[in-house]
Every structure is written in C-alpha cells, then in structure tokens.
Design an enzyme around this catalytic site. Structure first.
Site, mmCIF file in Angstrom:
data_model
loop_
_atom_site.group_PDB
_atom_site.id
_atom_site.type_symbol
_atom_site.label_atom_id
_atom_site.label_comp_id
_atom_site.label_asym_id
_atom_site.label_seq_id
_atom_site.Cartn_x
_atom_site.Cartn_y
_atom_site.Cartn_z
ATOM 1 N N HIS A 117 14.839 52.901 14.170
ATOM 2 C CA HIS A 117 13.878 51.872 13.758
ATOM 3 C C HIS A 117 13.721 50.808 14.937
ATOM 4 O O HIS A 117 14.805 50.572 15.336
ATOM 5 C CB HIS A 117 14.109 51.315 12.349
ATOM 6 C CG HIS A 117 13.228 50.619 11.656
ATOM 7 N ND1 HIS A 117 13.005 49.341 12.040
ATOM 8 C CD2 HIS A 117 12.083 50.755 10.805
ATOM 9 C CE1 HIS A 117 11.987 48.861 11.266
ATOM 10 N NE2 HIS A 117 11.648 49.862 10.466
ATOM 11 N N ASP A 194 22.904 50.384 11.702
ATOM 12 C CA ASP A 194 21.755 50.001 10.904
ATOM 13 C C ASP A 194 21.847 50.868 9.567
ATOM 14 O O ASP A 194 21.485 52.298 9.669
ATOM 15 C CB ASP A 194 20.427 50.207 11.501
ATOM 16 C CG ASP A 194 19.224 50.270 10.810
ATOM 17 O OD1 ASP A 194 19.469 50.229 9.377
ATOM 18 O OD2 ASP A 194 18.112 50.690 11.460
ATOM 19 N N GLN A 197 18.767 52.612 5.316
ATOM 20 C CA GLN A 197 18.285 53.868 4.570
ATOM 21 C C GLN A 197 19.575 54.542 3.929
ATOM 22 O O GLN A 197 19.605 55.178 3.138
ATOM 23 C CB GLN A 197 17.837 54.905 5.502
ATOM 24 C CG GLN A 197 16.412 54.546 6.107
ATOM 25 C CD GLN A 197 15.267 54.258 5.222
ATOM 26 O OE1 GLN A 197 15.455 54.813 4.058
ATOM 27 N NE2 GLN A 197 14.276 53.372 5.471
ATOM 28 N N LYS A 220 15.147 47.720 -0.399
ATOM 29 C CA LYS A 220 15.110 49.053 -0.555
ATOM 30 C C LYS A 220 16.188 49.688 -1.624
ATOM 31 O O LYS A 220 16.508 50.814 -1.744
ATOM 32 C CB LYS A 220 15.494 49.633 0.944
ATOM 33 C CG LYS A 220 14.602 49.347 2.022
ATOM 34 C CD LYS A 220 14.871 50.035 3.252
ATOM 35 C CE LYS A 220 14.380 49.606 4.644
ATOM 36 N NZ LYS A 220 12.863 50.029 4.473
ATOM 37 N N CYS A 357 7.594 52.495 12.005
ATOM 38 C CA CYS A 357 8.112 51.524 13.019
ATOM 39 C C CYS A 357 9.414 52.228 13.907
ATOM 40 O O CYS A 357 10.461 51.678 13.999
ATOM 41 C CB CYS A 357 8.705 50.296 12.170
ATOM 42 S SG CYS A 357 7.520 49.550 10.978
HETATM 43 N N1 PMP Z 1 16.304 49.957 9.720
HETATM 44 C C1 PMP Z 1 15.624 51.189 9.271
HETATM 45 C C2 PMP Z 1 16.334 52.496 9.195
HETATM 46 C C3 PMP Z 1 14.646 50.877 8.385
HETATM 47 O O1 PMP Z 1 14.087 51.933 7.450
HETATM 48 C C4 PMP Z 1 14.090 49.772 8.159
HETATM 49 C C5 PMP Z 1 13.098 49.466 7.077
HETATM 50 N N2 PMP Z 1 12.093 50.318 7.295
HETATM 51 C C6 PMP Z 1 14.628 48.761 8.986
HETATM 52 C C7 PMP Z 1 15.765 48.873 9.623
HETATM 53 C C8 PMP Z 1 14.215 47.253 8.713
HETATM 54 O O2 PMP Z 1 14.265 46.764 7.638
HETATM 55 P P1 PMP Z 1 13.550 45.456 7.110
HETATM 56 O O3 PMP Z 1 12.056 45.671 7.422
HETATM 57 O O4 PMP Z 1 13.933 45.201 5.451
HETATM 58 O O5 PMP Z 1 14.441 44.055 7.794
#
Ligand code: PMP
Length: 401
Positions: A117, A194, A197, A220, A357
């Site tokens: 991401h 990270d 998920q 999430k 993203c």
């Molecule tokens: N890493 C991953 C794998 C994600 O899916 C997301 C959210 N789509 C993020 C980071 C970023 O999370 P946040 O927007 O809550 O900061």
C-alpha cells in the site's frame, strides 16, 4: 459457527439500509453499535483531556484511555508501553520512516515489495532519497506473492530495514513474515510490518511474528476512524527520535533544549485520539466476543462460495483466486471497473474500483485498475448471491452496446 442474523443486528447501518451488500471492508469496515456507544459515552459523560487534569473526570478519561492501551497490547501480545496510539496505519508507518531518516546512510538497503500500500512504500521512498539508501524490491512469484526464497535473493549485509505488508490489500496474499523476520535479524536489519489488513482478520502476535514494528488501523476492525496503532519493541522505541513535538511528550524543557519522556508518551505529542483509542478497545472486545478464528472461518466460507461462482462467469478475470484474506480482485473484460462499480451500487452493492492506493500492484497485474470485493463478519450468503447476480447483470448491460 457464528449466528449471522445476530451479528448483523450489532451493526446499526443495517437498520437504515437493510438491503446493503457491503463488500468494501478492506477499505473500511462497518461500525459496531457497542463501539459507537462507547465513543458516545466518552463524549457524553467525560469529554475531557487525559494525563493532565487533577480532577475526577480527567482521572476517569485517563483510565479509559490507558486501559485501551492495555487491551490493545494484550490483543497483539505486546507490552503496554510498546503501544502508541496514532491517527492510523499511515501515520504509524510515517512515524517510523521519519525516525530512520536520521539513522540510514548512503548505500544502506531498504527491502520492500510491489505489493505495498502506498503508506508502506512512499515514506521509504522519501527516506531513500534523503539518506542515499537504496530501495530494493523482493521479486514476486508469477502469482504475485512474497516468498522466503524471493526475500533471500535480495537480503544482503547492507540490508538495514525490511518494510513490508503482512497481507496485501489488493491480492489478499499473506507474507511468510516469521521466517523473513528471522532472516532479517540475522543481518541485524529491523522489520516493520504493515498489518492493516491482517489484524482485522487473523490472530496477530507480535512476539510470534518476531517483528520490530507493526502498524494497524481501528477503522478496518469495526473501530472508529482516526485511530491506529504503532507497536514497537521497547528498546527500539526508546532509541529513536519522536516525530512530533509538543504537549505531554517532554520531560524537562530548558531554554535551549528539552528531554523527552519514554515511549509511549514520547510519541503522543498533543492531545491524543482519546475517543478513538477508547472505541478501538471496544472493537477489540467485540472481536474477542465472537472469536477471531470464527470470524476467519465465516469470511473464508463466503469468500470460497463467491469465488466458485464468480469463476464460472464468462468474461470475468480474477487476479487472486488463491488469496488468503477474503478479498477478490477482478475485472469484467472490456468494461471499465468504475462502470461496473457504479452499476453494482444500483443493486446496493458496495465494492471498490481503482488502484486501491497500491499502484505497483495494478502495474504488476498489467492493468490500470481493478474491482475489489472484500468480506467481513457481517456479510451473509445473500450478499454473495446478490453480488454474483449483479456482476452478471452489469456485464450483460455493458456488453450489449
Ligand atoms: N496498508 C494497507 C495494507 C491498507 O489496506 C491500508 C488502508 N487501505 C493502509 C495501509 C492505510 O491505512 P489508513 O488509511 O487507515 O492509514
């Protein structure tokens, strides 16, 4: 076996939108009633700052906030002082990357992957540019997975940081992080995971994974938006510089310098996300009341059921048929994903369309964007059937021109 009818009653959105087939939980989960009530309780009955006041309301708010830290720490197998409340995964990962701007040197290597991401990738691009360190990508398998073999092929004596995802938000692949962390530590590199998920879907224990830092978001996992967690090993947290400076993080302040408190307060400058932390703790209690394994089993069944049906729909390409997380990345051939998503919305189905993203993932797949359907505990078989029927209907509609 979970009682899905009972679970759906825990999510007030279904009172207002009984027909909603929400399949965008990888972006953000629906919010649970007990969390909303707990956040409400903070604002209705307390509403004051933490760590500062010498009055009863402040003590109560501080206790709820610090109890939330304990709840989070137990949930991921950490110590209480290893939990920092942040604004989300993004701010947690930026905090760590920022600290390594002062530590890395030209020639050092940062291992990452094309599955990241942007929030796990872009901060390290900036660090690499600033320090002269090199970004090194783990070669993915044909399917798009990170493997130990791929990791070994890029691990060197110059590796100082390994910053990767636990589960891809597009492909749903799980990284074999235990072995990767072990190998990285043999080279004395630090491992930053990270877990945005993974934490909402599987048991995550930081000690068992063996990582140095780990980040995830409240929104999430049925919790509020605007709160997230950075886990860091105590000695590492106390050895790096804070990201923000301000109230409650300083120990002694002089005219020309200041000293800082120890972690976690050193990293929580200013008024923290009090209601968010309290809400997140309630979300964790909700997950524990159902059981993360039961949640996993339920979503796994829905995922398999939907995959089996979708595979039989002609003209649909599925990019991740072996995903570990309940997420399906797909496209309807010759139709723009945004058109399909807009059409599915007419049938009360929420899916995501775009690059999620994670542009290096869509580039890896050789497309500009994909559709993504993702499941969580509140989904039922009817959601899956509506989804399949609507994809078929949308496909017929667009291909009839
Ligand atoms: N890493 C991953 C794998 C994600 O899916 C997301 C959210 N789509 C993020 C980071 C970023 O999370 P946040 O927007 O809550 O900061």
């Amino acid at each position: 076996m979970i009682d899905i009818n009972k679970i759906r009653k825990d999510f007030p959105i279904y009172d207002i939108q009984p027909k909603l087939a929400y399949l965008d939980s990888a972006a953000s989960s629906l919010k649970v009633r007990s969390v909303i009530k707990q956040v409400d309780h903070y604002y209705m009955s307390l509403g004051v700052n933490v760590h500062r006041g010498a009055y009863e309301l402040a003590y109560e708010a501080t206790k709820l906030y610090e109890d939330a830290r304990i709840t989070v720490s137990k949930f991921i197998g950490a110590q209480e002082d290893e939990i920092i409340f942040t604004r989300g995964t993004t701010s947690a990962l930026n905090l760590i990357a920022h600290a390594y701007k002062e530590i890395l040197k030209p020639g050092d290597e940062i291992i990452t992957s094309e599955l990241e991401h942007h929030s796990s990738l872009l901060p390290w691009m900036v660090v690499a540019k600033k320090t002269g360190a090199k970004l090194i990508y783990i070669p993915l398998t044909k399917e798009g997975r990170i493997t130990v073999e791929g990791f070994k092929s890029v691990l060197t004596n110059q590796t100082k940081v390994v910053a990767i995802t636990h589960v891809s938000n597009v492909m749903g692949y799980k990284t074999p992080i235990e072995e990767i962390a072990r190998l990285a530590h043999e080279k004395e590199a630090i491992v930053i995971l990270d877990a945005a998920q993974s934490v909402p879907h599987m048991e995550v224990n930081v000690k068992e994974l063996g990582v140095d830092f780990l980040a995830f978001s409240g929104h999430k996992m049925f919790g509020p938006s605007g709160v997230g967690v950075l886990y860091g090993k105590e000695n590492l947290l106390n050895s790096i510089e804070p990201f923000e400076f301000g109230g409650e993080m300083a120990d002694q302040v002089f005219k020309d310098h200041a000293t800082y408190k120890e972690a976690p307060l050193k990293f929580e400058a200013g008024t923290p996300v009090i209601s968010g932390a309290i809400g997140l703790a309630e979300a964790i209690r909700y997950i524990e009341s159902i059981g993360i394994h039961e949640i996993h089993e339920h979503t796994h069944q829905l995922h398999q059921y939907t995959l089996d049906k979708l595979k039989n729909v002609e003209g649909v390409t599925i990019y991740n048929p072996t995903a570990d997380n309940p997420v399906i990345a797909f496209n309807v051939d010759d139709v723009h994903p945004h058109d399909i998503a807009t059409m599915l919305d007419q049938y009360n189905i929420s899916v995501r369309a775009g690059h999620h993203c994670a542009q290096l993932v869509t580039k890896f797949l050789g497309v500009n964007s994909t559709l993504r359907a993702s499941f969580h505990v509140y989904n039922n078989i009817a959601d899956c059937d509506t989804f399949i029927d609507s994809v078929k209907a949308a496909k017929e509609f667009f291909l009839s021109f």
